[in-house]
Structure formats: structure tokens, C-alpha cells
Write an enzyme that holds these catalytic residues in place. Structure first.
Site, PDB file in Angstrom:
ATOM      1  N   ASP A 131       0.987  -1.117  -0.042  1.00  0.00           N
ATOM      2  CA  ASP A 131      -0.019  -0.225  -0.025  1.00  0.00           C
ATOM      3  C   ASP A 131       0.885   1.173  -0.225  1.00  0.00           C
ATOM      4  OD1 ASP A 131      -2.412  -1.290   0.265  1.00  0.00           O
ATOM      5  OD2 ASP A 131      -2.444  -1.418   2.425  1.00  0.00           O
ATOM      6  N   GLN A 162      -1.251   7.017  -5.931  1.00  0.00           N
ATOM      7  CA  GLN A 162      -2.003   7.539  -6.023  1.00  0.00           C
ATOM      8  C   GLN A 162      -1.881   8.947  -6.606  1.00  0.00           C
ATOM      9  OE1 GLN A 162       0.283   8.013  -2.183  1.00  0.00           O
ATOM     10  NE2 GLN A 162      -1.146   7.470  -1.008  1.00  0.00           N
ATOM     11  N   ARG A 183      -1.688  -0.974  -8.348  1.00  0.00           N
ATOM     12  CA  ARG A 183      -3.734  -0.264  -8.435  1.00  0.00           C
ATOM     13  C   ARG A 183      -3.028   1.354  -8.301  1.00  0.00           C
ATOM     14  NH1 ARG A 183      -3.929  -1.485  -1.940  1.00  0.00           N
ATOM     15  NH2 ARG A 183      -4.478  -3.167  -2.382  1.00  0.00           N
ATOM     16  N   LYS A 186      -7.385   7.450  -5.407  1.00  0.00           N
ATOM     17  CA  LYS A 186      -6.756   8.627  -5.919  1.00  0.00           C
ATOM     18  C   LYS A 186      -5.702   9.347  -4.818  1.00  0.00           C
ATOM     19  CE  LYS A 186     -11.215   9.280  -7.373  1.00  0.00           C
ATOM     20  NZ  LYS A 186     -12.865  10.032  -7.375  1.00  0.00           N
ATOM     21  N   GLY A 187      -5.967   8.257  -3.189  1.00  0.00           N
ATOM     22  CA  GLY A 187      -5.408   9.017  -2.199  1.00  0.00           C
ATOM     23  C   GLY A 187      -5.823   9.196  -1.085  1.00  0.00           C
ATOM     24  N   GLU A 291     -13.685   9.981   4.257  1.00  0.00           N
ATOM     25  CA  GLU A 291     -14.318  10.114   2.727  1.00  0.00           C
ATOM     26  C   GLU A 291     -15.453  10.023   2.629  1.00  0.00           C
ATOM     27  OE1 GLU A 291     -10.716   6.596   1.886  1.00  0.00           O
ATOM     28  OE2 GLU A 291     -13.275   6.170   1.821  1.00  0.00           O
TER      29      GLU A 291
HETATM   30  P1  FDA Z   1     -14.509   8.761  -4.592  1.00  0.00           P
HETATM   31  O1  FDA Z   1     -13.689   9.886  -2.518  1.00  0.00           O
HETATM   32  O2  FDA Z   1     -14.608  10.399  -4.733  1.00  0.00           O
HETATM   33  O3  FDA Z   1     -15.868   9.036  -4.059  1.00  0.00           O
HETATM   34  C1  FDA Z   1     -16.331   8.515  -5.381  1.00  0.00           C
HETATM   35  C2  FDA Z   1     -17.704   7.638  -4.590  1.00  0.00           C
HETATM   36  O4  FDA Z   1     -17.271   6.573  -3.726  1.00  0.00           O
HETATM   37  C3  FDA Z   1     -18.539   8.853  -3.625  1.00  0.00           C
HETATM   38  O5  FDA Z   1     -18.665   9.592  -4.379  1.00  0.00           O
HETATM   39  C4  FDA Z   1     -18.663   7.490  -2.841  1.00  0.00           C
HETATM   40  O6  FDA Z   1     -20.601   6.610  -3.424  1.00  0.00           O
HETATM   41  C5  FDA Z   1     -18.481   6.793  -2.831  1.00  0.00           C
HETATM   42  N1  FDA Z   1     -17.687   6.215  -2.132  1.00  0.00           N
HETATM   43  C6  FDA Z   1     -16.816   6.375  -1.517  1.00  0.00           C
HETATM   44  N2  FDA Z   1     -15.789   6.594  -0.529  1.00  0.00           N
HETATM   45  C7  FDA Z   1     -16.407   6.169   0.375  1.00  0.00           C
HETATM   46  C8  FDA Z   1     -16.552   5.265   1.555  1.00  0.00           C
HETATM   47  N3  FDA Z   1     -15.317   5.055   2.676  1.00  0.00           N
HETATM   48  N4  FDA Z   1     -18.237   4.633   2.125  1.00  0.00           N
HETATM   49  C9  FDA Z   1     -19.094   4.793   1.474  1.00  0.00           C
HETATM   50  N5  FDA Z   1     -18.949   5.238  -0.063  1.00  0.00           N
HETATM   51  C10 FDA Z   1     -17.690   5.926  -0.258  1.00  0.00           C
HETATM   52  N6  FDA Z   1      -4.681   4.939  -0.268  1.00  0.00           N
HETATM   53  C11 FDA Z   1      -4.071   5.553   0.026  1.00  0.00           C
HETATM   54  O7  FDA Z   1      -3.599   6.219  -0.080  1.00  0.00           O
HETATM   55  N7  FDA Z   1      -2.580   4.308  -0.413  1.00  0.00           N
HETATM   56  C12 FDA Z   1      -3.539   2.924  -0.612  1.00  0.00           C
HETATM   57  O8  FDA Z   1      -2.957   1.811  -0.406  1.00  0.00           O
HETATM   58  C13 FDA Z   1      -5.416   2.668  -0.881  1.00  0.00           C
HETATM   59  N8  FDA Z   1      -4.989   1.454  -1.486  1.00  0.00           N
HETATM   60  C14 FDA Z   1      -7.352   1.543  -1.589  1.00  0.00           C
HETATM   61  C15 FDA Z   1      -7.194  -0.085  -1.887  1.00  0.00           C
HETATM   62  C16 FDA Z   1      -8.096  -0.198  -2.639  1.00  0.00           C
HETATM   63  C17 FDA Z   1      -9.301  -1.699  -2.867  1.00  0.00           C
HETATM   64  C18 FDA Z   1      -9.202   1.160  -2.431  1.00  0.00           C
HETATM   65  C19 FDA Z   1     -10.523   1.344  -3.182  1.00  0.00           C
HETATM   66  C20 FDA Z   1      -9.109   2.629  -1.486  1.00  0.00           C
HETATM   67  C21 FDA Z   1      -7.767   2.191  -1.605  1.00  0.00           C
HETATM   68  N9  FDA Z   1      -7.306   3.198  -0.789  1.00  0.00           N
HETATM   69  C22 FDA Z   1      -5.805   3.806  -0.834  1.00  0.00           C
HETATM   70  C23 FDA Z   1      -8.124   4.877  -0.890  1.00  0.00           C
HETATM   71  C24 FDA Z   1      -7.953   5.918  -1.990  1.00  0.00           C
HETATM   72  O9  FDA Z   1      -6.916   6.609  -1.770  1.00  0.00           O
HETATM   73  C25 FDA Z   1      -8.894   6.291  -1.687  1.00  0.00           C
HETATM   74  O10 FDA Z   1      -9.028   7.137  -0.612  1.00  0.00           O
HETATM   75  C26 FDA Z   1     -10.788   6.013  -1.795  1.00  0.00           C
HETATM   76  O11 FDA Z   1     -10.755   5.033  -2.137  1.00  0.00           O
HETATM   77  C27 FDA Z   1     -11.932   7.148  -2.178  1.00  0.00           C
HETATM   78  O12 FDA Z   1     -11.700   7.315  -3.559  1.00  0.00           O
HETATM   79  P2  FDA Z   1     -12.492   7.216  -4.888  1.00  0.00           P
HETATM   80  O13 FDA Z   1     -11.722   6.311  -5.439  1.00  0.00           O
HETATM   81  O14 FDA Z   1     -13.767   5.750  -4.447  1.00  0.00           O
HETATM   82  O15 FDA Z   1     -13.438   8.290  -4.719  1.00  0.00           O
END
Ligand code: FDA
Length: 306
Positions: A131, A162, A183, A186-187, A291
Site C-alpha cells: 500500500d 496515488q 493499483r 486517488k489517495g 471520505e
Molecule cells: P471518491 O472519494 O471520489 O468517491 C467516489 C464515490 O464512491 C463517492 O461519491 C461515494 O459514492 C463512494 N465512496 C467513496 N468512499 C466511500 C466510503 N468510504 N463509504 C461509502 N462510499 C464511498 N489510499 C491510499 O492512499 N493508499 C492505498 O494504498 C490505498 N489502497 C486502497 C485500496 C483499495 C482497494 C481502495 C478501493 C482504495 C484504497 N485507497 C488507498 C483509498 C483511496 O485512496 C481513496 O481514499 C478511496 O478509495 C476513496 O476514493 P474513491 O476512489 O472511491 O473516490
């Protein structure tokens, strides 16, 4: 970073809040995002997810370890996960955080721990993904990853990049030349404006750019997001560019957008669920609330239901 996200991360850092939530949190609703405190509980959940057509990456919660003893214990516990996966015949790989394995103590010590983990992943024909944590640790994480890829092979070790970081475009370019498995996320950390795009629009745009670059380089890409715009864009992109199905997968967090996870499986896509477990779930849990502050309401509701 949005104002609400900053507020949640600041409140979560308050010692009284930490103490209260750590004590009552799993009951309070953290179990929506955390697959229990023990490996056995987590394996049961992997079995259920596998039955639904989802594959998994297991993550033993824990970060920012300050003693060698704790880091060694975490290393041993992560090695056990590979044994449990093999013994139970479940479809899962493993994700790790370097600060849990002693990165803040010493780079070389952390590398030794990671070597043990990567060797185990290779022995079991499995895969470990590192990660990505906050920006001061990015360079060391990439350096350590490159060493491991050379020693254990890109089939057994992967990394996270990220899209909120300005530097990621050049990192993906360089890592693409090594053909490694990334992978893209966004971060999730609070980052200053001089290292990360402050506007979501730019983070999202950069995300698409990084995914396109890595896939076009012919490298395995995990699209880890719950953002339907990005998911739909990826579906179109892979079709238009004849990207083979075995070059990418979608990834989402355990307990987030469960319906969408299953819908993608029904459409024939590979979906991996990042499934954390263990006693140290508090920092992970607060990032999920930050988030989406609406998740705090869900947590409060479960408290009053009891
Ligand atoms: P965004 O935050 O724009 O959300 C898009 C939509 O998704 C929202 O409108 C909502 O509907 C839904 N959503 C998002 N988060 C939600 C939540 N917590 N609960 C409910 N709904 C939610 N980060 C990092 O810095 N280092 C890492 O190693 C990882 N590893 C990682 C693994 C995996 C499998 C995932 C999915 C994510 C990570 N992350 C991570 C976290 C990532 O950086 C980010 O913070 C989250 O995925 C939220 O961003 P989204 O891409 O989902 O988009």
C-alpha cells in the site's frame, strides 16, 4: 482535500475520541468496514466473498509501528496469512503497509521484513501488494518495492500509486518500463498543496491518465475506486483499446458500494475486495469516515439500534 474531510481527520486525532471509538467502535459499526479482529474471522469472510464471485486482498491492520518487536510480530502475522489462504484454499492475496513493518525505524530493517513476506508469497505462488502511505514515505516505498521486484519477480510483488500526487505521472512512467503490477488509487492522506492536487477534478483527471498510461504500456492495472464515472470510463477504455481481460481488475473496499461490487461481477468483470482485519482498525476506520462523513451517521444508527 475537502473541508469536511479535514474536520473528520482532525476530530479523529483527538485523544478522547480515539479512546472512546477504539473501545466501542467495532460494536459501533466499524465491523461494516473491518472483517473482524482475528485471522479466522477474516478467512470466513473471504470464503463468503469468494462464494459471491469476488476475489480478495487481505490486510492485517496496523501502521506507524515504533518498535522492532512490533514490526517483527506484524511480519510473522502476515506470513501466517499466506499459510491460512493456502490451507483454506481461498482466493486472496495480501496487502501490507511498510510503516507496520518498521519503515520509520529503519529502511534496511523494513526491507528484511518485506523480504521474508515476499519470499513467502513466492513460495505459495501468491502475491503481496505494498500500500502507499503519506507523501514523506513515497520515495522509500518505491525504492524498496523496486528491490523486491528484482529479487522476487513482478508476479509476486505489486505497488500502489496515488493520483493526487503530482509526482505519480513520472512514477507510473518509470514503473511502466519495469512492467510491474500497479493499483491506482486517488489517495487517502492529508497532503499539502505543494505535493498533491488540491482539487478533486484534477485528482480524477490524473487518475484516468495514470490508468490509461499503465494499461497502454501492457502492464497489469488494478483500478481501485468506488467512483462510477471512473469505472464506466475504464469499461469503455478497455473495450476501445482491446485491453485483454487478464490485464486489469477493479478493486473496492470491504463494506463500500457492495451493490456495485456484485453488479460488476455479474457483468463478468474481475473484482477484488480489500478486506482489512485485526485489532488496530482505528486509523483505517477514520479514513473511511473522512471520505464520506455520511458513514458516521450509519455508525451512529448502529449504536442506537443495540
Ligand atoms: P471518491 O472519494 O471520489 O468517491 C467516489 C464515490 O464512491 C463517492 O461519491 C461515494 O459514492 C463512494 N465512496 C467513496 N468512499 C466511500 C466510503 N468510504 N463509504 C461509502 N462510499 C464511498 N489510499 C491510499 O492512499 N493508499 C492505498 O494504498 C490505498 N489502497 C486502497 C485500496 C483499495 C482497494 C481502495 C478501493 C482504495 C484504497 N485507497 C488507498 C483509498 C483511496 O485512496 C481513496 O481514499 C478511496 O478509495 C476513496 O476514493 P474513491 O476512489 O472511491 O473516490
Amino acid at each position: 482535500m475537502s473541508f469536511s474531510r479535514k474536520v473528520v481527520l482532525t476530530i479523529a486525532g483527538n485523544p478522547l475520541v480515539t479512546k472512546f471509538v477504539s473501545k466501542y467502535g467495532l460494536k459501533l459499526g466499524a465491523s461494516r468496514f473491518v472483517a473482524g479482529e482475528t485471522l479466522d474471522e477474516a478467512v470466513d469472510i473471504v470464503k463468503k466473498l469468494n462464494e459471491e464471485g469476488l476475489v480478495v486482498t487481505l490486510d492485517l491492520l496496523g501502521e506507524s509501528v515504533t518498535t522492532e518487536e512490533e514490526a517483527r510480530q506484524a511480519t510473522d502475522a502476515i506470513i501466517e496469512i499466506f499459510d491460512a489462504i493456502a490451507k483454506n484454499g481461498v482466493n486472496s492475496n495480501v496487502s501490507v503497509k511498510l510503516t507496520q513493518l518498521g519503515l520509520d525505524i529503519s529502511y534496511d530493517f523494513c526491507l528484511e521484513n518485506m523480504r521474508r513476506i515476499a519470499a513467502k508469497a513466492k513460495e505459495k505462488g501468491n502475491f503481496v501488494r505494498i500500500d502507499m502511505e503519506d507523501s514523506p514515505r513515497v520515495q522509500q516505498t518505491i525504492d524498496l518495492f523496486k528491490t523486491l521486484v528484482q529479487e522476487y519477480g513482478k508476479e509476486h510483488v505489486g505497488l500502489v500509486i496515488q493520483s493526487y500526487l503530482y509526482r505519480s505521472e513520472s512514477d507510473v512512467k518509470e514503473l511502466g518500463e519495469m512492467g510491474v503490477n500497479l493499483r491506482i488509487v486517488k489517495g487517502a492522506y492529508k497532503e499539502p498543496k505543494d505535493v498533491a492536487f488540491p482539487d478533486k477534478k484534477d485528482v480524477d483527471e490524473n487518475y484516468l491518465k495514470l490508468v490509461a498510461m499503465h494499461l497502454k504500456n501492457g502492464c497489469y492495472t488494478a483500478i481501485a475506486t468506488h467512483d462510477e464515472n471512473i469505472i464506466n470510463w475504464t469499461k469503455r477504455f478497455v473495450k476501445e483499446n482491446n485491453i485483454p481481460d487478464d490485464l486489469y481488475e477493479f478493486q473496492m473496499l470491504y463494506g463500500v458500494r457492495n451493490g456495485l461490487q456484485r453488479q460488476l461481477v455479474a457483468e463478468g468483470y474481475k473484482v477484488r475486495v480489500y478486506t482489512p482485519f485485526g485489532k488496530d482498525w482505528y486509523p483505517y476506520f477514520t479514513r473511511r469516515i473522512a471520505e464520506r462523513p455520511a458513514n458516521a451517521l450509519f455508525v451512529l444508527k448502529s449504536f442506537f439500534k443495540d
